[in-house]
Design an enzyme around this catalytic site. Structure first.
Site, PDB file in Angstrom:
ATOM      1  CG  HIS A  44      21.844  15.958  80.938  1.00  0.00           C
ATOM      2  ND1 HIS A  44      22.116  17.007  80.137  1.00  0.00           N
ATOM      3  CD2 HIS A  44      20.673  15.372  80.455  1.00  0.00           C
ATOM      4  CE1 HIS A  44      20.975  17.254  79.402  1.00  0.00           C
ATOM      5  NE2 HIS A  44      19.966  16.183  79.598  1.00  0.00           N
ATOM      6  CD  GLU A 101      14.234  13.889  76.673  1.00  0.00           C
ATOM      7  OE1 GLU A 101      14.040  14.413  77.866  1.00  0.00           O
ATOM      8  OE2 GLU A 101      14.919  13.421  75.962  1.00  0.00           O
TER       9      GLU A 101
HETATM   10  C1  3PY Z   1      14.191  14.882  81.760  1.00  0.00           C
HETATM   11  O1  3PY Z   1      13.348  15.117  82.642  1.00  0.00           O
HETATM   12  O2  3PY Z   1      14.209  15.825  80.732  1.00  0.00           O
HETATM   13  C2  3PY Z   1      15.024  14.015  81.385  1.00  0.00           C
HETATM   14  O3  3PY Z   1      15.752  13.524  80.551  1.00  0.00           O
HETATM   15  C3  3PY Z   1      14.783  12.806  82.536  1.00  0.00           C
HETATM   16  O4  3PY Z   1      15.024  13.189  83.785  1.00  0.00           O
HETATM   17 MG    MG Z   2      15.804  15.180  79.243  1.00  0.00          MG
END
Ligand code: 3PY
Ligand code: MG
Length: 272
Positions: free
Chosen positions: A48, A152
């Protein structure tokens, strides 16, 4: 030169390893600055941030010399991208979107030299100074490199225990923002989905004898819950948000000063 031993020991003893996402700074001094502020690691962000590999290499090597561990977040699981980051200065990875044990095994292998992995051997390895032979440096790198798999997505969460069990994965790391957005709870950092994920991920890591970490939330009580759940590898915000927090704090302070101080206009002041 620093390595990861201190960081591992700190977490093994129950201490918090505090770090910051470097997505905005453009100086090799950023590691030394954050070390002086009490942080133990930085993450060079290629997912990012428009960071250049050249600058990331300089920041990483300066960080090692300043006593703070430089990790990198690649934009992908591509072993060529990972090799570029690890052989030029980063001493570990925080790998985004690791959803399955097979993906975890592939990134773990990409992060170590043979016989423990498939990382391509460079002409020289700069992490530990230039006094070691290449053979010695590669062996030391294999011991030191720290690999976190980012949890995630719902799939990753379901596979957390299996991912934690993969040899060469040193820890699980919750990407709270993506996890919440992906599971249909955008921005709900204080809600039950993240609360439950913290327990599951910290538990899976602990059962496998691995570390657990998180990034994303800002709320202090969420972090207190994370620490209580066992998370010790903490990505407290990024360099841009820390700058904005400090700048807003100063602006608010001087706005309060202006509001409570009688107006004082220098005699010769002129707005013309
Ligand atoms: C997220 O929160 O998705 C990250 O990649 C780390 O902050
Ligand atoms: Mg992330």
């Amino acid at each position: 030169m620093t390595g990861t031993t201190e960081l591992r020991r700190r977490m093994a003893k129950g201490g918090i390893a505090l770090g910051c996402n470097v997505r905005f700074s453009r100086s090799a001094e950023v590691g030394a600055v954050l070390a002086a502020c009490g942080m133990q690691w930085i993450m060079l962000d290629f997912e990012h941030s428009p960071l250049s590999p050249h600058l990331a290499g300089d920041i990483a090597l300066a960080a090692l010399r300043a006593g703070i561990v430089p990790l990198a977040r690649p934009s992908s699981h591509d072993p060529h991208e990972i090799a570029g980051l690890l052989t030029t200065g980063a001493l570990g990875l925080i790998v985004p979107h690791v959803d399955t044990p097979a993906q975890a095994a592939a990134v773990a292998a990409a992060a170590r030299f043979a016989p423990r992995g498939v990382l391509s051997v460079p002409g020289s390895l700069p992490h530990f100074g230039y006094g070691l032979s290449l053979t010695e440096a590669c062996a030391r790198f294999n011991d030191e490199v720290l690999v976190f798999a980012m949890i995630e997505s719902a799939e990753a969460l379901a596979n957390a225990a299996a991912i934690a069990a993969v040899p060469g994965i040193d820890g699980l790391f919750i990407g709270a923002s993506d996890l919440l957005w992906e599971t249909g709870h955008p921005g709900d950092y204080t809600g039950p989905v993240l609360r439950d994920a913290m327990d599951r991920v910290a538990g899976a890591a602990r059962d496998a004898g691995k570390f657990s970490g998180m990034g994303g939330p800002r709320e202090e009580h969420v972090w207190q819950e994370a620490i209580a759940a066992g998370i010790r590898f903490v990505m407290t915000e990024n360099d841009l948000s820390l700058l904005m927090r400090g700048a807003r704090d100063r602006a608010a302070f001087f706005a309060r000063c202006a509001a409570t101080t009688p107006p004082h206009v220098p005699e010769r002041a002129s707005v013309a």
